[in-house]
Design a protein around this motif. Structure first.
Motif, PDB file in Angstrom:
ATOM      1  N   SER A 229     -34.766 135.064 -59.521  1.00 33.74           N
ATOM      2  CA  SER A 229     -35.155 134.388 -60.767  1.00 33.74           C
ATOM      3  C   SER A 229     -36.179 133.298 -60.430  1.00 33.74           C
ATOM      4  O   SER A 229     -36.136 132.713 -59.339  1.00 33.74           O
ATOM      5  N   LEU A 230     -37.118 133.041 -61.367  1.00 33.61           N
ATOM      6  CA  LEU A 230     -38.199 132.077 -61.115  1.00 33.61           C
ATOM      7  C   LEU A 230     -38.414 131.227 -62.365  1.00 33.61           C
ATOM      8  O   LEU A 230     -38.552 131.752 -63.469  1.00 33.61           O
ATOM      9  N   THR A 231     -38.434 129.909 -62.151  1.00 35.68           N
ATOM     10  CA  THR A 231     -38.721 128.972 -63.241  1.00 35.68           C
ATOM     11  C   THR A 231     -39.881 128.075 -62.819  1.00 35.68           C
ATOM     12  O   THR A 231     -39.844 127.471 -61.735  1.00 35.68           O
ATOM     13  N   VAL A 232     -40.939 128.024 -63.657  1.00 33.94           N
ATOM     14  CA  VAL A 232     -42.116 127.190 -63.358  1.00 33.94           C
ATOM     15  C   VAL A 232     -42.105 125.983 -64.309  1.00 33.94           C
ATOM     16  O   VAL A 232     -41.968 126.141 -65.533  1.00 33.94           O
ATOM     17  N   SER A 233     -42.281 124.817 -63.736  1.00 29.50           N
ATOM     18  CA  SER A 233     -42.277 123.571 -64.533  1.00 29.50           C
ATOM     19  C   SER A 233     -43.697 123.000 -64.590  1.00 29.50           C
ATOM     20  O   SER A 233     -44.307 122.725 -63.540  1.00 29.50           O
ATOM     21  N   ILE A 234     -44.227 122.895 -65.832  1.00 33.08           N
ATOM     22  CA  ILE A 234     -45.581 122.336 -66.044  1.00 33.08           C
ATOM     23  C   ILE A 234     -45.431 121.106 -66.936  1.00 33.08           C
ATOM     24  O   ILE A 234     -44.858 121.186 -68.029  1.00 33.08           O
ATOM     25  N   PRO A 235     -45.960 119.944 -66.524  1.00 32.44           N
ATOM     26  CA  PRO A 235     -45.793 118.734 -67.331  1.00 32.44           C
ATOM     27  C   PRO A 235     -46.598 118.799 -68.643  1.00 32.44           C
ATOM     28  O   PRO A 235     -47.524 119.608 -68.792  1.00 32.44           O
ATOM     29  N   VAL A 236     -46.223 117.956 -69.585  1.00 30.04           N
ATOM     30  CA  VAL A 236     -46.933 117.879 -70.879  1.00 30.04           C
ATOM     31  C   VAL A 236     -48.325 117.279 -70.647  1.00 30.04           C
ATOM     32  O   VAL A 236     -48.487 116.311 -69.902  1.00 30.04           O
ATOM     33  N   PRO A 237     -49.375 117.863 -71.249  1.00 28.66           N
ATOM     34  CA  PRO A 237     -50.743 117.307 -71.064  1.00 28.66           C
ATOM     35  C   PRO A 237     -50.806 115.846 -71.502  1.00 28.66           C
ATOM     36  O   PRO A 237     -50.219 115.463 -72.519  1.00 28.66           O
ATOM     37  N   GLN A 238     -51.601 115.002 -70.741  1.00 31.43           N
ATOM     38  CA  GLN A 238     -51.754 113.594 -71.115  1.00 31.43           C
ATOM     39  C   GLN A 238     -52.900 113.412 -72.128  1.00 31.43           C
ATOM     40  O   GLN A 238     -52.956 112.429 -72.860  1.00 31.43           O
ATOM     41  N   GLY A 239     -53.849 114.351 -72.122  1.00 30.25           N
ATOM     42  CA  GLY A 239     -55.022 114.185 -72.974  1.00 30.25           C
ATOM     43  C   GLY A 239     -54.849 114.856 -74.320  1.00 30.25           C
ATOM     44  O   GLY A 239     -53.748 115.232 -74.731  1.00 30.25           O
ATOM     45  N   LEU A 240     -55.983 115.007 -75.004  1.00 29.01           N
ATOM     46  CA  LEU A 240     -55.985 115.591 -76.328  1.00 29.01           C
ATOM     47  C   LEU A 240     -56.208 117.092 -76.247  1.00 29.01           C
ATOM     48  O   LEU A 240     -56.798 117.604 -75.296  1.00 29.01           O
ATOM     49  N   ASP A 241     -55.727 117.788 -77.287  1.00 28.36           N
ATOM     50  CA  ASP A 241     -55.976 119.214 -77.451  1.00 28.36           C
ATOM     51  C   ASP A 241     -55.528 120.009 -76.213  1.00 28.36           C
ATOM     52  O   ASP A 241     -56.213 120.924 -75.751  1.00 28.36           O
ATOM     53  N   ASN A 242     -54.366 119.578 -75.659  1.00 29.80           N
ATOM     54  CA  ASN A 242     -53.715 120.266 -74.524  1.00 29.80           C
ATOM     55  C   ASN A 242     -54.513 120.210 -73.231  1.00 29.80           C
ATOM     56  O   ASN A 242     -54.342 121.052 -72.344  1.00 29.80           O
ATOM     57  N   TRP A 243     -55.381 119.186 -73.154  1.00 32.02           N
ATOM     58  CA  TRP A 243     -56.098 119.025 -71.891  1.00 32.02           C
ATOM     59  C   TRP A 243     -55.385 117.980 -71.033  1.00 32.02           C
ATOM     60  O   TRP A 243     -54.767 117.037 -71.508  1.00 32.02           O
ATOM     61  N   TYR A 244     -55.505 118.217 -69.704  1.00 28.45           N
ATOM     62  CA  TYR A 244     -55.021 117.233 -68.741  1.00 28.45           C
ATOM     63  C   TYR A 244     -56.198 116.386 -68.292  1.00 28.45           C
ATOM     64  O   TYR A 244     -57.289 116.923 -68.025  1.00 28.45           O
ATOM     65  N   THR A 245     -55.963 115.122 -68.203  1.00 31.33           N
ATOM     66  CA  THR A 245     -57.020 114.234 -67.726  1.00 31.33           C
ATOM     67  C   THR A 245     -56.884 113.937 -66.239  1.00 31.33           C
ATOM     68  O   THR A 245     -57.723 113.242 -65.657  1.00 31.33           O
ATOM     69  N   SER A 246     -55.847 114.470 -65.635  1.00 34.63           N
ATOM     70  CA  SER A 246     -55.673 114.389 -64.174  1.00 34.63           C
ATOM     71  C   SER A 246     -54.923 115.657 -63.741  1.00 34.63           C
ATOM     72  O   SER A 246     -54.274 116.323 -64.555  1.00 34.63           O
ATOM     73  N   ALA A 247     -55.053 115.996 -62.491  1.00 36.94           N
ATOM     74  CA  ALA A 247     -54.434 117.237 -61.993  1.00 36.94           C
ATOM     75  C   ALA A 247     -52.921 117.187 -62.212  1.00 36.94           C
ATOM     76  O   ALA A 247     -52.258 116.251 -61.761  1.00 36.94           O
ATOM     77  N   PRO A 248     -52.354 118.127 -62.933  1.00 36.64           N
ATOM     78  CA  PRO A 248     -50.911 118.113 -63.196  1.00 36.64           C
ATOM     79  C   PRO A 248     -50.124 118.561 -61.955  1.00 36.64           C
ATOM     80  O   PRO A 248     -50.627 119.289 -61.093  1.00 36.64           O
ATOM     81  N   GLN A 249     -48.903 118.107 -61.886  1.00 40.19           N
ATOM     82  CA  GLN A 249     -47.997 118.520 -60.809  1.00 40.19           C
ATOM     83  C   GLN A 249     -47.186 119.722 -61.299  1.00 40.19           C
ATOM     84  O   GLN A 249     -46.282 119.601 -62.107  1.00 40.19           O
ATOM     85  N   VAL A 250     -47.593 120.896 -60.813  1.00 40.68           N
ATOM     86  CA  VAL A 250     -46.896 122.131 -61.191  1.00 40.68           C
ATOM     87  C   VAL A 250     -45.853 122.441 -60.107  1.00 40.68           C
ATOM     88  O   VAL A 250     -46.150 122.436 -58.910  1.00 40.68           O
ATOM     89  N   SER A 251     -44.614 122.732 -60.521  1.00 41.87           N
ATOM     90  CA  SER A 251     -43.553 123.032 -59.555  1.00 41.87           C
ATOM     91  C   SER A 251     -42.797 124.285 -59.986  1.00 41.87           C
ATOM     92  O   SER A 251     -42.848 124.687 -61.143  1.00 41.87           O
ATOM     93  N   ALA A 252     -42.140 124.893 -59.034  1.00 45.23           N
ATOM     94  CA  ALA A 252     -41.378 126.121 -59.314  1.00 45.23           C
ATOM     95  C   ALA A 252     -40.037 126.053 -58.605  1.00 45.23           C
ATOM     96  O   ALA A 252     -39.914 125.492 -57.510  1.00 45.23           O
ATOM     97  N   THR A 253     -39.041 126.622 -59.236  1.00 44.68           N
ATOM     98  CA  THR A 253     -37.716 126.763 -58.620  1.00 44.68           C
ATOM     99  C   THR A 253     -37.285 128.221 -58.763  1.00 44.68           C
ATOM    100  O   THR A 253     -37.672 128.915 -59.710  1.00 44.68           O
ATOM    101  N   GLY A 254     -36.516 128.678 -57.819  1.00 43.53           N
ATOM    102  CA  GLY A 254     -36.042 130.063 -57.866  1.00 43.53           C
ATOM    103  C   GLY A 254     -34.678 130.186 -57.212  1.00 43.53           C
ATOM    104  O   GLY A 254     -34.234 129.312 -56.472  1.00 43.53           O
ATOM    105  N   SER A 255     -33.998 131.273 -57.511  1.00 42.00           N
ATOM    106  CA  SER A 255     -32.695 131.551 -56.899  1.00 42.00           C
ATOM    107  C   SER A 255     -32.534 133.057 -56.759  1.00 42.00           C
ATOM    108  O   SER A 255     -33.171 133.847 -57.480  1.00 42.00           O
TER     109      SER A 255
END
Length: 288
Positions: A229-255
């Motif tokens: 199983s795989l779960t990917v965690s993406i943080p909520v965008p900080q900018g407008l219209d779903n843009w990130y204004t800095s590189a987001p920290q993407v992480s994944a967990t699995g079992s």
């Protein structure tokens, strides 16, 4: 004979018994026989002789067999054998042995695998002979057992699909009685193949021959047909219209409940799969 007055009588007797013109001896035994001749002048001559009679063959006792008894009249070890006999009159002179129609020997050989015809011949001192024969079955060799296991189709010894193990067995002497399997210490079942799915399994095969010999083979099979199983965690965008204004920290967990998770890899914008820190540059990147 008598050269002068001539023979008047000729009589025979067993020692201590009355005299008679003739005597017939038929029973086995050792006899002292006397003969007495008297001439017409009254002179007598007596002589004696010992007569041995043995018309009865020796009595052979049941053979003594030494070995490990198996099933259905088979022995599962080499077998030694010997014979003994008695003779009440003249006594036993010799005991001889023959195996499978071979030469007569004074010493019984040790018998190895096979079905053997054994003969014992006993002769007494009067040359009477008696003989017995029998069959001795020996299988001291376990069956041969071969187990076929498919080639591993995964990593680190794991199978990624169900595995079928197949066994074959044979026995050249007494013959094969049965072939059984057991999974993970469970009950034994008659059969030549078994399929196992997810899990680490111990599969045992066992073959028996008709004499009671057995041989075993054990295989450990690791099967994992279920992806992790795989779960990917993406943080909520900080900018407008779903843009990130800095590189987001993407992480994944699995079992993985089967073989376990060995690691994570990622691909960005259809590129090569790689491991290590995930760094996104400016732009639009599909999240699937």
């Amino acid at each position: 004979t008598d050269a002068t007055s001539g023979v008047a009588s000729q009589l025979v007797s067993l020692a201590g018994n009355p005299w008679a013109p003739s005597l017939t001896l038929s029973a086995d035994g050792v006899y002292t026989v006397q003969a007495r001749v008297t001439d017409n002048a009254g002179n007598a001559t007596t002589v004696s002789q010992t007569i041995y009679i043995d018309r009865t063959p020796p009595v052979i006792d049941a053979p003594v067999l030494t070995g490990t008894t198996g099933l259905a009249g088979w022995y599962t070890s080499s077998v030694g054998f010997s014979g003994s006999a008695t003779d009440a009159t003249s006594g036993v002179a010799s005991t001889q042995y023959s195996v499978d129609g071979g030469d007569w020997q004074t010493t019984a050989p040790t018998l190895l695998d096979g079905v053997h015809t054994v003969q014992i011949r006993v002769t007494d001192n009067a040359s009477n002979t008696n003989m017995i024969s029998g069959t001795i079955k020996i299988d001291a060799t376990p069956p041969s057992l071969d187990v076929s296991v498919p080639t591993v189709d995964g990593l680190n010894g794991w199978y990624r699909s169900p595995v079928t193990l197949t066994a074959s067995a044979s026995d050249a002497t007494s013959g094969l009685a049965d072939l059984l399997f057991s999974v993970d210490g469970g009950s034994w079942t008659i059969g030549t193949s078994i399929s196992v799915s997810d899990g680490v399994h111990t599969v045992d095969f066992q073959a028996h021959d008709l004499a009671g010999n057995q041989v075993s083979s054990s295989q450990i099979v690791s099967v994992d047909t279920t992806p992790p199983s795989l779960t990917v965690s993406i943080p909520v965008p900080q900018g407008l219209d779903n843009w990130y204004t800095s590189a987001p920290q993407v992480s994944a967990t699995g079992s993985d409940s089967g073989s376990g998770v060995s690691g994570f890899t990622y691909s960005v914008d259809g590129g090569t799969w790689q491991s290590g820190p995930l760094t996104l540059t400016a732009g639009q990147h599909p999240s699937d």
